[in-house]
Design a protein around this motif. Structure first.
Motif: not given
Length: 651
Positions: A345, A347, A351, A367, A369, A373, A378, A491, A494-495, A498, A512
């Motif tokens: 990723d 970022s 991060t 966070s 995140d 989604e 997006y 989601l 990846n996110n 991360k 989250e």
């Protein structure tokens, strides 16, 4: 919050010393306490290991493994509503020796069995050994906030919060799965259930896995699926009712995540998601919440000044760090230790550094995140709909057919534009499919299947992912179908990967709040027009995140928020042509590319040379390759004994 590791060894040759090494490889996830036990069961030895980061009940009452009657358990994560579940258990006769959520999970499992998970609000991965039934049960939270890897070769079942634990067990074979490598080059992450190593898997979110020690039978089943939420009938409510219920759920979810016996902070980017968390939680509080932001000196990538304005308005105790290419260079060599599976990723650097900044002041940071989604933030959603649903199917077929006859490299002018060849191939694939879901998959990839095939030397199979098999019902509108699939792919793998690895690397618990399952269960039933408002704004554009924006404007003035969306990424494409160019030359040079036997060096070197010469090449393709090369050097060439100490992962 913790790190867990363990094994079931049907050969009975794994001792406690191995369990200690496996568990202590995760010491960064839990620096406050450690527990290790090997339990002999009929047919197998079972090792339970845990490293603890003390957030709730800081006493020894939360020590793990924890036992109750015939059950033994290790646990990573938090159950935020554990006090409510505890009251239910007390009402039927259970008593408690601690104030920890671990004890509530264990006794809840004793009372209700695996279905106890239906009562929990939280993020978790827990392992329960039933010594009477001779069964191991593993449960992962609905959204997949907390990780769980496992390795199974027929004689050894290993598990861990991170892959690095497996390298400490003699039975683990680190054979690269080339099919997963292809997925990584395409998406920059490896979607569940796959892993970079053969015989190694990720337990999918919302799933329960059972291993019967008597017959070695492994069964994985879902207990919750976001697609089921989207497949429910649309709710018959008006906009005001939707706003009120969404806000009520967000307030509840955000406040649950403030429950801790240690200081709590918030990552604040200045966008709507993190501002919703900061705005809702700061309102009505006399203490100033701590907020944390990373900034860049490159103006095109920086939104720290926006975050600062929001923090000033809300009155938070704000902390910011403007990072440079030098700061990024310092963290590059640590990335394979933090992300011990290839993960690219764009970022990861900011991060990791914002986590480092927050860890100096708090032990928990929230966070945001999931906002893109669940609320449709997006632009890829808009693009997928525009490219497919707004163009008649016969026209799409005609365009795709015509494009297949033309080599994009021979088109004057356009062939010299940024990433034109890849964008051309993507549009051809989108119009060939005529599906917004296929368009989402194509747009979400950085490297086309043709490019992947050119880069990889061995033969490989194209694995199916949730992009291919995770679709909700065909009667659902295109936007909500895409949101469902994105929740199960980008989601989680990846996110959430991360943030989990970056925060845990510095002993920081990342929470989250937008991924409370009650929020998505409600939003999934709302019509698409409450997520992307079809009516255009004054600038002639659809309004993404319509519902969330209406709520945020109650807490923060619209004039502080209303601006184009900026991604939270590092200016890698600038740095790699300047201060970091030598890394590109080194790791994507012929010698290192040929070391693994996995790559065709020529097309990669040509791409790298073109990029460094200033050609309009998508740097993400090269970043994926560079990240893999860094990972390969650390985990395939370096002896495990030289693993970086936990305190040095992000010094």
């Amino acid at each position: 919050m913790c790190g867990i590791a363990g094994f079931v060894d049907f050969t009975r040759q794994t001792g406690k010393d191995t369990l200690v090494r496996m568990t202590d490889s995760l010491a960064h996830r839990g620096p406050n306490d450690a527990g290790y036990e090997v339990i002999e069961q009929p047919g197998a030895s079972v090792g339970l290991g845990q490293r603890r980061l003390s957030i709730l009940d800081l006493s020894s009452g939360g020590h793990q493994p924890m036992h109750f009657r015939h059950l033994s358990m290790i646990f990573n994560g938090e159950v935020y509503n554990f006090m409510e579940v505890r009251k239910e258990l007390e009402a039927v006769g259970y008593t408690f020796d601690s104030t920890s959520d671990t004890e509530v999970i264990l006794k809840g499992f004793h009372c209700w069995g695996p279905s106890v998970v239906d009562k929990f609000i939280g993020m978790f991965a827990y392992v329960v050994l039933d010594r009477e039934k001779n069964v191991v049960t593993v449960t992962r939270d609905r959204a997949g906030v907390k990780p769980f890897y496992y390795y199974w070769d027929g004689q050894h079942f290993l598990w861990g919060s991170e892959l690095k634990a497996f390298h400490q067990h003699r039975a683990f074979r680190k054979d690269i799965d080339v099919n997963s490598l292809a997925l990584f080059l395409q998406f920059s992450y490896i979607p569940a259930p796959y892993c970079i190593f053969k015989n190694t898997y990720k337990l999918r979110p919302g799933h329960i896995l059972t291993l019967s020690l008597g017959d070695k039978r492994v069964v994985e089943r879902p207990y919750w699926d976001v697609a089921d939420c989207y497949n429910k009938p649309r709710l018959r409510i008006d906009e005001q009712e939707a706003l009120e219920e969404t806000e009520r759920l967000l307030v509840s979810a955000y406040n649950y995540r403030m429950v801790a016996d240690v200081p709590v902070g918030i990552f604040l980017s200045g966008g709507y998601d993190s501002c919703s968390v900061a705005g809702i939680l700061q309102k009505g509080r006399t203490e100033r919440l701590k907020t944390f932001t990373i900034g860049f000196h490159e103006a095109d990538f920086n939104e720290a000044h926006y975050a600062k304005k929001v923090a000033d308005y809300l009155g938070t105790d704000h902390h910011e760090w403007y990072i440079t290419a030098g700061d990024a260079k310092d963290v590059f060599h640590r990335l394979p230790e933090i992300y011990d599976e290839p993960f690219a990723d764009n970022s990861v650097v900011p991060t990791a550094l914002v986590s480092q900044l927050a860890a100096r002041h708090v032990k928990v940071s929230l966070s945001a995140d999931g906002g893109d989604e669940i609320f449709a933030g997006y632009k890829k959603f808009n693009q997928s709909l525009r490219y497919t649903e707004s163009i008649p199917a016969p026209v799409q077929s005609m365009l795709s057919g015509a494009m297949s006859l033309i080599n994009p490299e021979r088109i004057p002018y356009f062939s010299r534009q940024y990433n034109f060849d890849t964008r051309y191939r993507k549009m051809q694939a989108i119009w060939e499919s005529r599906s917004p879901l296929e368009a989402l998959k194509v747009i979400s990839s950085y490297t086309t299947p043709e490019e992947v095939a050119a880069f990889i030397r061995p033969a490989y199979t194209a694995y199916e992912t949730s992009f291919d098999t995770g679709y909700p019902g065909a009667s659902l509108d295109g936007l909500n179908r895409m949101l469902s699939v994105d929740y199960k792919t980008f989601l989680v793998d990846n996110n959430l990967v991360k943030v989990d690895r970056a925060t845990m690397a510095v002993g920081l618990e990342g929470r989250e709040p937008m991924l409370d399952h009650r929020v998505i269960e409600f939003l999934a039933q709302l019509p698409a027009d409450l997520k992307i408002r079809k009516a255009v704004d004054l600038r002639g554009r659809p309004v993404n995140k319509y519902l969330l924006k209406k709520i945020v404007h109650k807490y923060i003035p619209k004039e502080l928020m209303d601006r184009p969306k900026m991604p939270f990424i590092a200016p890698l494409k600038v740095w790699f042509r300047d201060e970091l160019a030598e890394k590109m030359h080194d790791y994507l040079g012929e010698r290192k590319l040929r070391e693994s036997g996995l790559f065709n060096a020529k097309p990669i070197m040509e791409l790298s040379r073109a990029y460094l010469a200033g050609s309009p090449v998508n740097y993400q393709k090269l970043w994926n390759l560079l990240v893999f090369q860094l990972w390969y050097e650390r985990w395939m060439k370096t002896p495990v004994a030289t693993a970086m100490p936990a305190e040095e992962v992000l010094a």
